[in-house]
Design a protein around this motif. Structure first.
Motif, PDB file in Angstrom:
ATOM      1  N   CYS A  16      37.748  42.842  43.887  1.00 34.32           N
ATOM      2  CA  CYS A  16      38.093  41.418  43.513  1.00 34.32           C
ATOM      3  C   CYS A  16      36.752  40.855  42.732  1.00 34.32           C
ATOM      4  CB  CYS A  16      38.138  40.360  44.993  1.00 34.32           C
ATOM      5  SG  CYS A  16      38.301  38.831  44.669  1.00 34.32           S
TER       6      CYS A  16
ATOM      7  N   TYR B 137      40.573  32.735  50.789  1.00 38.92           N
ATOM      8  CA  TYR B 137      40.705  33.456  49.763  1.00 38.92           C
ATOM      9  C   TYR B 137      42.256  33.404  49.321  1.00 38.92           C
ATOM     10  CZ  TYR B 137      41.134  37.356  46.283  1.00 38.92           C
ATOM     11  OH  TYR B 137      41.347  38.133  45.205  1.00 38.92           O
TER      12      TYR B 137
ATOM     13  N   TRP C 258      43.095  38.657  43.066  1.00 40.25           N
ATOM     14  CA  TRP C 258      43.027  39.890  42.530  1.00 40.25           C
ATOM     15  C   TRP C 258      43.844  40.823  43.415  1.00 40.25           C
ATOM     16  CZ3 TRP C 258      40.966  41.135  38.015  1.00 40.25           C
ATOM     17  CH2 TRP C 258      40.481  40.228  37.130  1.00 40.25           C
ATOM     18  N   ARG C 259      44.653  40.428  44.380  1.00 36.71           N
ATOM     19  CA  ARG C 259      45.378  41.217  45.368  1.00 36.71           C
ATOM     20  C   ARG C 259      46.310  41.873  44.547  1.00 36.71           C
ATOM     21  NH1 ARG C 259      46.906  41.165  51.160  1.00 36.71           N
ATOM     22  NH2 ARG C 259      48.928  42.293  51.143  1.00 36.71           N
TER      23      ARG C 259
END
Length: 477
Positions: free
Chosen positions: A104, A127, A131-132
């Protein structure tokens, strides 16, 4: 109920060395130690020292010293997490490779801004999964110069549950959990794919897997960590251990026991004259019970201990109750076993030449009126130095009518058999000669020899002195 013995049981105590260890902390060592001993299993000590800024060797030393004093000796360890960093990074790499973790690149500033927007919208700050990686999702371009953290890919939807040995069934919705950071950014100058320092919740799981921990018995301040840890266990192909989350220990004011709220280091109780077995007894009852038994030995604790009788409500520390428990253990303990502990307390008072006194015999005479070994030593101090009696009491009891009797008693004591019965006979003969009652002679006699008006039976007390010392203290009657 007696726990069925299970030698495969493996428990652990995993303190962070960021401050001294107090009674509330050490209970989290006592219960896993007792459960391992009750099952013929293994008790492991693990020092969770990943908080480099706050961890100190001094705190480690106090942990080891406190456990050694209480007899909570580990079968394995101490293991130190900071010595296992390569192993943690190896497992982080496994999770990256299996798709259970990802890099991330959200900067701390971006994360702070995200949280501010969420709080402004009255949302829980968390969060957001930017960026997952997901099927069909296009990730943002990797920003230049940003060192990524590594996040665990928390399952979405559904729940995570476990049957807690204290709390019963505990359930968390996965949607309440964001993607946990399991490794911090790698240092500047390291390889682009380098993995930074792994984080606490991740290291705990790797340790529990590698150390084959079967039962985690710890404070309920860890409950919120447990769902995250369970997910990591399962991502690594392991089922989690059995959990027992212990209610908080409160201080006498009803606050959580802590250094900030006046808690004392465990070793303070040793120095104050408490017996290790008494502290173990008291702490065991501060969250676990065996029927109505209040006083029990270490051996009985091990024979009886199970996880089915852990209390569900917070235990409140009560120093008066601890003193009472200690007094019972002092009465139960052999005089010979108490002697070295009392000798240590006498040394603190400045008395190191103990040859003038039969210490076990003296302890046997005084211990029933004492709650600590410090109190025993304070009583015995009169055998090593002549105490000054209170002037007002001496003036009240050492009257002109009594002085001749005490002078006559001194003469008798010079030739009496130097035993409690022999001294008792000399006192009785003096009482008869001067037509006095016991208190009229015994109280000034105690004041002159012992420095105080109340003692155990005066003939037994005097018999522990050397004859010459008693005669010297009565010389100027």
């Amino acid at each position: 109920m007696t726990t069925t013995r299970n030698p495969s049981v493996r428990t652990r105590f995993a303190p962070s060395p960021t401050g001294f260890i107090h009674l509330g902390n050490i209970r989290s060592a006592l219960y896993p130690w007792a459960f391992a001993r009750a099952n013929g299993g293994t008790f492991i000590l693990r020092i969770e020292d990943t908080d480099v800024e706050r961890s100190t060797q001094e705190a480690v030393d106090v942990i080891l010293e406190g456990m050694r004093w209480l007899g909570l000796d580990p079968d394995e360890g101490p293991y130190y997490q900071m010595q296992r960093m390569d192993r943690y990074r190896e497992v982080v790499a496994q999770l990256l490779a299996s798709g259970h973790a990802y890099r991330c690149y959200m900067t701390p500033e971006e994360l702070d801004a995200l949280r501010e927007r969420q709080m402004a919208a009255k949302l829980k700050p968390r969060y957001d999964g930017t960026w997952r990686p997901e099927p069909g999702k296009t990730l943002p371009p990797v920003p230049p110069g940003v060192r990524p953290v590594i996040r665990f890919k928390t399952p979405q939807g559904g729940v995570v549950s476990w049957d807690d040995k204290v709390k019963g069934r505990v359930t968390f919705h996965n949607d309440e959990l964001d993607d946990l950071v399991i490794a911090r950014p790698a240092p500047e100058g390291s390889a682009p794919d380098a993995i930074g320092a792994p984080t606490y919740n991740f290291c705990v799981v790797v340790d529990d897997i590698d150390m084959r921990i079967t039962h985690v018995i710890r404070g309920d301040d860890h409950v919120n960590n447990t769902p995250r840890q369970i997910h990591i266990f399962r991502a690594l192909g392991h089922e989690p251990p059995v959990y027992a989350h212990l209610p908080t220990v409160l201080n006498e004011q009803g606050e959580k026991m802590s250094k900030r709220h006046g808690a004392k280091p465990v070793t303070h109780y040793r120095d104050e004259g408490y017996l290790a077995d008494a502290v173990v007894n008291y702490l065991a009852r501060l969250g676990w019970s065996h029927g109505d038994d209040e006083i029990f030995t270490r051996e009985q604790l091990v024979a009886w201990f199970d996880l089915d009788h852990l209390g569900k409500s917070a235990g409140q520390f009560d120093e008066a109750k601890l003193r009472w428990v200690n007094a019972q253990h002092i009465k139960m303990t052999a005089d010979d076993a108490l002697a070295p502990l009392v000798a240590q307390q006498l040394a603190r008072l400045g008395f190191t030449d103990l040859a003038v006194l039969d210490l076990p015999r003296a302890i046997g005479l005084f211990k029933d009126r004492c709650a600590t070994t410090v109190e025993i030593a304070e009583w015995l101090g009169m055998y090593f130095a002549h105490p000054t009696p209170p002037a007002d009491e001496l003036a009240k009891h050492l009257t002109d009518a009594v002085r001749p009797a005490l002078q006559a008693l001194r003469e008798r004591l010079a030739h009496a058999e130097w035993t409690a019965p022999g001294i008792g006979d000399a006192i009785k003969a003096t009482l008869g000669e001067f037509k006095l009652k016991m208190p009229q002679v015994a109280i000034p006699l105690r004041l002159l020899v012992c420095g105080r008006a109340q003692t155990p039976s005066i003939d037994a007390v005097l018999a522990l002195f050397r004859r010459e010392e008693v005669l010297a203290r009565l010389q100027h009657v």
